[in-house]
Design an enzyme around this catalytic site. Structure first.
Site, short mmCIF file in Angstrom:
data_model
loop_
_atom_site.label_atom_id
_atom_site.label_comp_id
_atom_site.label_asym_id
_atom_site.label_seq_id
_atom_site.Cartn_x
_atom_site.Cartn_y
_atom_site.Cartn_z
CE LYS A 173 -12.74 -23.27 26.54
NZ LYS A 173 -13.57 -22.42 27.40
CD GLN B 133 -17.09 -21.46 27.03
OE1 GLN B 133 -16.28 -22.23 27.55
NE2 GLN B 133 -16.71 -20.46 26.28
CG ASP C 100 -12.47 -20.94 33.22
OD1 ASP C 100 -11.74 -20.92 32.22
OD2 ASP C 100 -13.70 -21.16 33.19
N1 GUN Z 1 -15.83 -17.60 27.58
C1 GUN Z 1 -14.88 -17.00 26.84
N2 GUN Z 1 -13.65 -17.31 27.32
C2 GUN Z 1 -13.85 -18.13 28.37
C3 GUN Z 1 -12.96 -18.81 29.25
O1 GUN Z 1 -11.73 -18.69 29.20
N3 GUN Z 1 -13.57 -19.58 30.21
C4 GUN Z 1 -14.91 -19.69 30.31
N4 GUN Z 1 -15.38 -20.45 31.30
N5 GUN Z 1 -15.75 -19.08 29.51
C5 GUN Z 1 -15.22 -18.31 28.54
#
Ligand code: GUN
Length: 285
Positions: free
Chosen positions: A53, A97, A120
């Protein structure tokens, strides 16, 4: 094999290029989109996701910060950090996350993020806006799936869409987006009695369970569009999805591969959401 392969990597590259162009336009007005990712603990997969990311953010011209906190970080300290980021005008998007270590209340943490920085789309107010047809941020993975279906010119109005997996992150928002696009949606979960009977009706089948091979070719309607959201490792350590690819590709009309399907789209849509948060800031008085 008969199915067309839906190339998520190529579409994600195109979207990321468009984002980078829009970043230049914003920079001309002295705004640089900023995303801060908070990572608590040592989960190896999360570390890989977060690094990807951050790299994507930097490539698009964003200000990117990753705050890595130890696994024994207290809830009080984490919430205080989020409050601080909510107040920081250089931060347009905040992403914590998941999963979090067990002693942290995931719901409380997400609800502390300012809804207009929740790139998100997990905050209850963003989930509510999506449900009532006025989305602010669409959760990145389902949003990426919608972009793939759009680029493949899949007719969703009146289509039978079946989503397997009912998580807050993927399955539930996916169902809402497909419904808003005019599909008749069935949302299956781990208790669904006869999964194959459901999946065989699908013109569009989205699978997001984290269970490799849960959907096989005999469960797919000939010509269906199959979107595999799963990212798993098989016994040889190779990446694989939730759909048994070879048998599915022999029946489906189009299918996403793993890797190179939905995964790259999730990151591309995170960039889009963060960019749009920064653009909205410009529109505020
Ligand atoms: N863990 C797995 N997928 C995601 C996501 O799309 N966002 C976040 N914040 N954590 C994750």
């Amino acid at each position: 094999m008969t199915a067309r392969i839906i190339d998520g990597k190529a579409l994600a590259t195109k979207i990321r290029h468009e984002v980078a162009q829009r970043v230049l336009a914003l920079q001309a007005q002295s705004i640089q989109p900023g995303l801060t990712v908070v990572l608590v603990g040592d989960d190896p997969a999360s570390h890989v996701y977060v690094r990807n990311k951050a790299l994507a953010c930097e490539a698009a011209g964003f200000k990117s910060d990753v705050l890595r906190l130890s696994s024994d970080t207290s809830e009080t300290d984490l919430l205080a950090l989020i409050h601080q980021l909510n107040q920081d005008d250089t931060v347009h998007g905040i992403l914590v996350q998941l999963p979090l270590p067990a002693h942290l209340d995931q719901h409380k943490v997400i609800e502390t993020i300012a809804a207009d920085k929740d790139v998100d789309g997990f905050h209850v107010s963003n989930a509510g806006l999506l449900m009532t047809g006025q989305p602010l941020f669409r959760p990145c993975t389902p949003y990426g799936v919608m972009k793939m279906l759009e680029s493949e010119q899949v007719e969703l109005r009146g289509a039978e869409a079946v989503v397997v997996g009912a998580s807050n992150i993927v399955g539930k928002p996916m169902a809402m987006l497909l419904l808003a696009a005019g599909a008749t949606v069935t949302l299956c979960n781990s208790k669904t009695r006869d999964l194959a009977a459901q999946t065989r009706r699908a013109d569009v089948l989205v699978v997001a369970t984290g269970r490799p091979g849960i959907v096989t070719g005999d469960m797919i309607k000939p010509g269906a569009v199959v979107i595999d959201v799963g990212i798993n490792r098989n016994s040889d350590g190779k990446l694989c999805g939730d759909v048994e690819f070879d048998s599915a590709a022999a029946v489906a009309g189009a299918i996403t591969p793993v890797p190179g399907g939905v995964g790259p789209m999730t990151i591309a849509m995170l960039l889009v959401n963060t960019l749009e948060a920064a653009e909205r800031r410009l529109q505020q008085p």
